[in-house]
Motif scaffolding. Structure first.
Motif, PDB file in Angstrom:
ATOM      1  N   GLY A   9       9.145  -2.117  -0.782  1.00 52.48           N
ATOM      2  CA  GLY A   9       7.793  -1.645  -0.827  1.00 52.48           C
ATOM      3  C   GLY A   9       7.249  -0.774  -2.476  1.00 52.48           C
ATOM      4  N   THR A  10       7.915  -2.103  -3.144  1.00 51.96           N
ATOM      5  CA  THR A  10       7.452  -1.273  -4.701  1.00 51.96           C
ATOM      6  C   THR A  10       7.806  -3.304  -5.379  1.00 51.96           C
ATOM      7  OG1 THR A  10      10.758  -1.171  -5.684  1.00 51.96           O
ATOM      8  CG2 THR A  10       9.136   0.750  -4.899  1.00 51.96           C
ATOM      9  N   SER A  28      13.073  -4.735   3.860  1.00 49.28           N
ATOM     10  CA  SER A  28      12.863  -4.178   5.046  1.00 49.28           C
ATOM     11  C   SER A  28      11.383  -3.102   3.842  1.00 49.28           C
ATOM     12  CB  SER A  28      13.317  -2.589   5.100  1.00 49.28           C
ATOM     13  OG  SER A  28      13.512  -2.381   5.689  1.00 49.28           O
ATOM     14  N   ARG A  32       3.612   0.803   5.869  1.00 51.11           N
ATOM     15  CA  ARG A  32       2.396   1.283   6.352  1.00 51.11           C
ATOM     16  C   ARG A  32       1.155   0.750   5.445  1.00 51.11           C
ATOM     17  NH1 ARG A  32       5.533   4.582   7.270  1.00 51.11           N
ATOM     18  NH2 ARG A  32       6.729   5.953   6.816  1.00 51.11           N
ATOM     19  N   ARG A  44      11.956  -7.642   7.404  1.00 51.62           N
ATOM     20  CA  ARG A  44      11.565  -6.526   8.609  1.00 51.62           C
ATOM     21  C   ARG A  44      10.705  -5.527   8.136  1.00 51.62           C
ATOM     22  NH1 ARG A  44      13.283  -2.225   8.590  1.00 51.62           N
ATOM     23  NH2 ARG A  44      13.732  -2.348  10.814  1.00 51.62           N
ATOM     24  N   GLY A  46       9.067  -1.587   9.721  1.00 52.89           N
ATOM     25  CA  GLY A  46       9.214  -0.688  10.116  1.00 52.89           C
ATOM     26  C   GLY A  46      10.757   0.050  10.088  1.00 52.89           C
ATOM     27  N   PHE A  48      13.458   2.029  10.721  1.00 53.69           N
ATOM     28  CA  PHE A  48      15.154   1.762  11.651  1.00 53.69           C
ATOM     29  C   PHE A  48      15.722   2.719  12.820  1.00 53.69           C
ATOM     30  CE2 PHE A  48      15.094   0.755   7.143  1.00 53.69           C
ATOM     31  CZ  PHE A  48      16.259  -1.523   7.406  1.00 53.69           C
ATOM     32  N   HIS A  71      10.378   3.285  -3.750  1.00 53.36           N
ATOM     33  CA  HIS A  71       9.048   3.948  -4.610  1.00 53.36           C
ATOM     34  C   HIS A  71       9.209   5.649  -4.793  1.00 53.36           C
ATOM     35  CE1 HIS A  71       5.958   7.183  -6.027  1.00 53.36           C
ATOM     36  NE2 HIS A  71       5.539   5.450  -6.177  1.00 53.36           N
ATOM     37  N   SER A  75      11.722  10.077   0.094  1.00 53.65           N
ATOM     38  CA  SER A  75      12.727  10.700  -0.026  1.00 53.65           C
ATOM     39  C   SER A  75      13.452  10.622   1.562  1.00 53.65           C
ATOM     40  CB  SER A  75      12.560  12.047  -0.560  1.00 53.65           C
ATOM     41  OG  SER A  75      11.952  12.210   0.126  1.00 53.65           O
ATOM     42  N   ILE A  77      13.727   8.191   3.475  1.00 51.08           N
ATOM     43  CA  ILE A  77      14.642   6.758   3.443  1.00 51.08           C
ATOM     44  C   ILE A  77      15.347   6.559   2.336  1.00 51.08           C
ATOM     45  CG2 ILE A  77      13.279   5.218   1.823  1.00 51.08           C
ATOM     46  CD1 ILE A  77      14.647   3.872   4.988  1.00 51.08           C
TER      47      ILE A  77
HETATM   48  P1  NAP Z   1       9.598   8.306   3.299  1.00 48.88           P
HETATM   49  O1  NAP Z   1       8.540   9.607   3.809  1.00 48.88           O
HETATM   50  O2  NAP Z   1      10.685   8.312   2.216  1.00 48.88           O
HETATM   51  O3  NAP Z   1      10.014   7.377   4.793  1.00 48.88           O
HETATM   52  C1  NAP Z   1       9.611   8.179   6.264  1.00 48.88           C
HETATM   53  C2  NAP Z   1      10.365   6.922   7.346  1.00 48.88           C
HETATM   54  O4  NAP Z   1       9.686   5.436   6.846  1.00 48.88           O
HETATM   55  C3  NAP Z   1      11.606   7.175   6.879  1.00 48.88           C
HETATM   56  O5  NAP Z   1      12.519   8.015   7.488  1.00 48.88           O
HETATM   57  C4  NAP Z   1      12.206   5.451   7.718  1.00 48.88           C
HETATM   58  O6  NAP Z   1      11.736   5.487   8.806  1.00 48.88           O
HETATM   59  C5  NAP Z   1      10.334   4.581   7.322  1.00 48.88           C
HETATM   60  N1  NAP Z   1      10.518   3.830   6.198  1.00 48.88           N
HETATM   61  C6  NAP Z   1      10.530   4.420   4.442  1.00 48.88           C
HETATM   62  N2  NAP Z   1      10.640   3.217   4.189  1.00 48.88           N
HETATM   63  C7  NAP Z   1      11.096   2.186   4.584  1.00 48.88           C
HETATM   64  C8  NAP Z   1      11.570   0.692   4.799  1.00 48.88           C
HETATM   65  N3  NAP Z   1      11.433   0.490   3.027  1.00 48.88           N
HETATM   66  N4  NAP Z   1      11.950   0.139   4.959  1.00 48.88           N
HETATM   67  C9  NAP Z   1      12.050   0.857   6.423  1.00 48.88           C
HETATM   68  N5  NAP Z   1      11.711   1.968   7.120  1.00 48.88           N
HETATM   69  C10 NAP Z   1      11.038   3.080   5.732  1.00 48.88           C
HETATM   70  O7  NAP Z   1       8.524   6.800   2.917  1.00 48.88           O
HETATM   71  P2  NAP Z   1       7.104   6.800   2.362  1.00 48.88           P
HETATM   72  O8  NAP Z   1       7.325   7.942   1.348  1.00 48.88           O
HETATM   73  O9  NAP Z   1       6.585   7.490   3.592  1.00 48.88           O
HETATM   74  O10 NAP Z   1       7.164   5.380   2.319  1.00 48.88           O
HETATM   75  C11 NAP Z   1       7.063   4.387   3.127  1.00 48.88           C
HETATM   76  C12 NAP Z   1       6.971   3.069   2.360  1.00 48.88           C
HETATM   77  O11 NAP Z   1       5.960   2.365   1.141  1.00 48.88           O
HETATM   78  C13 NAP Z   1       8.754   3.218   1.335  1.00 48.88           C
HETATM   79  O12 NAP Z   1       9.298   2.095   1.790  1.00 48.88           O
HETATM   80  C14 NAP Z   1       7.938   3.286  -0.200  1.00 48.88           C
HETATM   81  O13 NAP Z   1       8.949   1.964  -1.085  1.00 48.88           O
HETATM   82  C15 NAP Z   1       6.500   2.851   0.083  1.00 48.88           C
HETATM   83  N6  NAP Z   1       5.858   3.478  -1.092  1.00 48.88           N
HETATM   84  C16 NAP Z   1       5.968   4.673  -1.233  1.00 48.88           C
HETATM   85  C17 NAP Z   1       4.805   5.619  -1.958  1.00 48.88           C
HETATM   86  C18 NAP Z   1       4.595   7.169  -1.883  1.00 48.88           C
HETATM   87  O14 NAP Z   1       3.876   7.415  -2.760  1.00 48.88           O
HETATM   88  N7  NAP Z   1       5.715   7.499  -1.295  1.00 48.88           N
HETATM   89  C19 NAP Z   1       4.295   4.496  -2.559  1.00 48.88           C
HETATM   90  C20 NAP Z   1       4.563   3.516  -2.657  1.00 48.88           C
HETATM   91  C21 NAP Z   1       4.722   2.977  -1.667  1.00 48.88           C
HETATM   92  P3  NAP Z   1      13.758   5.297   9.935  1.00 48.88           P
HETATM   93  O15 NAP Z   1      13.369   6.986   9.922  1.00 48.88           O
HETATM   94  O16 NAP Z   1      12.604   5.158  11.364  1.00 48.88           O
HETATM   95  O17 NAP Z   1      14.052   4.162   9.508  1.00 48.88           O
END
Ligand code: NAP
Length: 244
Positions: A9-10, A28, A32, A44, A46, A48, A71, A75, A77
């Motif tokens: 995601g980065t 993975s 979003r 892949r 979604g 896990f 990212h 936190s 994941i």
């Molecule tokens: P998060 O709060 O840490 O994760 C929430 C849930 O989303 C996790 O428990 C996991 O679900 C699922 N998930 C997150 N990243 C995943 C991945 N790479 N592959 C599979 N499942 C993932 O994450 P978030 O802040 O919502 O960010 C989601 C994704 O967007 C991340 O991969 C991150 O790299 C990207 N992103 C985030 C930001 C940000 O500011 N937060 C900015 C840019 C990109 P399960 O518990 O069901 O496994």
């Protein structure tokens, strides 16, 4: 060939996927973003199903190494990866780009959360450029200030009453950011310490325009996880554990 799982995601995750020669690479993504930039190799999409689901996935796919290149603000994941790696014994490395640092001429207020950022804003300005991300917007929804809200995808939570929404994902230029700030008469920038060059132009533009910045600090990383800040160092780690 051994399997490397990159939690992505980065930009760093995409760069690593392109360079991890000698591994079967699976990246993975959370799923979003509507139209994500895709890495090389397998993908892949979604969640896990928490740490237990991730641990089951690691065992089923006989994963030889995990790099958490998500990212810095993702936190949940990262915590999940730490627990699943411990449970399965799969080596885990965190790859997170360095945070931003204040330079001469900057006027930053570091805060520990988006809620603290919202509380800090009203004493700093009335017209806010807000780039803390789609998932953080609820914290600002009750404020009467004007917000120039910039997100990658349309927000699904309530927005502040007075706002202009801009959908964009960079990279941005200093000139472009300064023009946006001028056009919307922005007098304070609220952002989070994502780090990296792609979105740093707003900080230079704020410095040049003499605008204060409310900077949300990164959440802490899980304890005991080896962490690097560059793709080169991640490649070196992969070589050290017998691949790439
Ligand atoms: P998060 O709060 O840490 O994760 C929430 C849930 O989303 C996790 O428990 C996991 O679900 C699922 N998930 C997150 N990243 C995943 C991945 N790479 N592959 C599979 N499942 C993932 O994450 P978030 O802040 O919502 O960010 C989601 C994704 O967007 C991340 O991969 C991150 O790299 C990207 N992103 C985030 C930001 C940000 O500011 N937060 C900015 C840019 C990109 P399960 O518990 O069901 O496994």
């Amino acid at each position: 060939m051994r399997t490397l799982l990159i939690l992505g995601g980065t930009g760093e995750a995409r760069a690593l996927a392109a360079r991890a020669a000698g591994w079967r690479v699976v990246t993975s993504l959370a799923g979003r973003v509507r139209d994500p930039r895709l890495p090389e190799g397998e993908v892949r999409v979604g969640g896990f199903g928490g740490p237990e689901g991730l641990a089951r996935w690691l065992a089923r796919e006989r994963v030889g190494a995990v790099v958490d290149a998500t990212h810095p603000f993702a936190s949940r994941i990262s915590a999940s990866a730490t627990a699943a790696a411990r449970a399965t014994g799969v080596p885990l490395l965190a790859l997170h780009r360095p945070g931003w640092t204040e330079e001469p001429g900057d006027d930053w207020r570091r805060v520990p959360s988006v809620e603290a950022a919202a509380a800090a804003l009203s004493t700093l300005g009335g017209r806010v450029m807000l780039t803390t991300g789609r998932q953080s917007l609820a914290a600002f929804a009750g404020l009467g200030l004007f917000f120039l809200v910039r997100t990658v995808d349309p927000p699904s939570t309530p927005l502040p009453a007075r706002h202009h929404l801009l959908l964009d994902r960079g990279p941005y230029t200093v000139e472009g950011e300064a023009e946006l700030m001028r056009e919307h008469a922005i007098d304070v920038l609220a952002t989070k310490d994502s780090g990296g060059a792609m979105t740093a132009a707003k900080l230079v533009a704020a410095r040049r325009r003499g605008i204060p910045v409310v900077m949300v600090d990164r959440p802490p990383m899980p304890d005991g996880v080896r962490s690097v800040s560059t793709v080169d160092k991640a490649i070196a780690w992969l070589r050290g554990i017998g691949g790439a």
